[in-house]
Design a protein around this motif. Structure first.
Motif, mmCIF file in Angstrom:
data_model
loop_
_atom_site.group_PDB
_atom_site.id
_atom_site.type_symbol
_atom_site.label_atom_id
_atom_site.label_comp_id
_atom_site.label_asym_id
_atom_site.label_seq_id
_atom_site.Cartn_x
_atom_site.Cartn_y
_atom_site.Cartn_z
ATOM 1 N N CYS A 15 -70.587 11.171 52.379
ATOM 2 C CA CYS A 15 -69.448 10.283 52.557
ATOM 3 C C CYS A 15 -69.926 9.029 53.274
ATOM 4 N N SER A 16 -69.177 7.936 53.104
ATOM 5 C CA SER A 16 -69.523 6.694 53.795
ATOM 6 C C SER A 16 -68.254 5.930 54.147
ATOM 7 N N SER A 17 -68.442 4.894 54.948
ATOM 8 C CA SER A 17 -67.311 4.057 55.360
ATOM 9 C C SER A 17 -66.897 3.093 54.263
ATOM 10 N N GLY A 18 -67.651 3.025 53.173
ATOM 11 C CA GLY A 18 -67.326 2.133 52.070
ATOM 12 C C GLY A 18 -68.464 1.171 51.793
ATOM 13 N N HIS A 22 -67.162 -3.097 58.217
ATOM 14 C CA HIS A 22 -65.834 -3.341 58.796
ATOM 15 C C HIS A 22 -65.979 -3.732 60.265
ATOM 16 N N SER A 81 -70.801 -0.015 59.633
ATOM 17 C CA SER A 81 -70.731 0.900 58.497
ATOM 18 C C SER A 81 -71.454 2.182 58.873
ATOM 19 N N GLU A 83 -72.727 6.302 57.183
ATOM 20 C CA GLU A 83 -72.818 7.258 56.085
ATOM 21 C C GLU A 83 -73.290 8.583 56.664
ATOM 22 N N ALA A 120 -63.214 3.153 59.925
ATOM 23 C CA ALA A 120 -62.963 3.859 58.661
ATOM 24 C C ALA A 120 -62.895 5.381 58.798
ATOM 25 N N ASP A 122 -60.476 7.150 58.274
ATOM 26 C CA ASP A 122 -59.647 7.674 57.190
ATOM 27 C C ASP A 122 -60.486 8.111 55.982
ATOM 28 N N ARG A 123 -61.737 7.724 55.940
ATOM 29 C CA ARG A 123 -62.629 8.093 54.835
ATOM 30 C C ARG A 123 -63.436 9.368 55.118
ATOM 31 N N ARG A 125 -64.578 13.197 55.634
ATOM 32 C CA ARG A 125 -64.324 14.523 55.085
ATOM 33 C C ARG A 125 -65.000 15.534 56.005
#
Length: 141
Positions: A15-18, A22, A81, A83, A120, A122-123, A125
């Protein structure tokens, strides 16, 4: 063959922050931080059992990154960021989870306080359960 691929996907959770970095809203906007910025990165490898509480691991890695930034004369992190990769044991009840967290940001100065929390969230898991951290090791990025 499809079964082997499905099994291998189940053994690793990523998973990552996008795609884009940010900045916390409290540090956004004109004049909130110095224009001078230095890129910093910190990576940790955690060994956990019982589950994985990713926000706690992100918070721990971010605090280590902020300490690096403070050593450079900064007092806030912007353009953040992260990951992570979780290696899931074959038997989650008795096995150990290996979690690699990599956190990147730009170190800067501000008259406003650092928010002290990862971006982030909300991202994220998680792996449900009561997490126990058995080991934490800083790794080179």
């Amino acid at each position: 063959m499809a079964d082997a691929r499905d099994r291998s996907k189940a053994e690793v959770l990523q998973c990552s922050s996008g795609d884009e970095p940010h900045t916390h809203p409290s540090l956004s906007g004109e004049g909130a931080t110095s224009r001078r910025r230095v890129s910093v990165v910190h990576s940790d490898l955690f060994t956990c059992k019982g589950g994985v509480d990713v926000p706690k691991l992100l918070r721990a890695t971010r605090m280590s990154l902020l300490e690096k930034a403070e050593f450079l004369g900064a007092n806030v992190l912007v353009e953040e960021s992260w990951e992570f990769t979780i290696r899931i044991p074959k038997d989650p009840r008795t096995g150990l989870y290996r979690v690699r967290v990599r956190y990147l940001a730009s170190a800067s100065r501000s008259s406003r306080p650092d928010p002290q929390k990862p971006i982030a969230l909300d991202r994220v898991r998680n792996i449900p359960g009561l997490m126990t951290i058995l080991e934490r090791e800083e790794v080179t990025s």
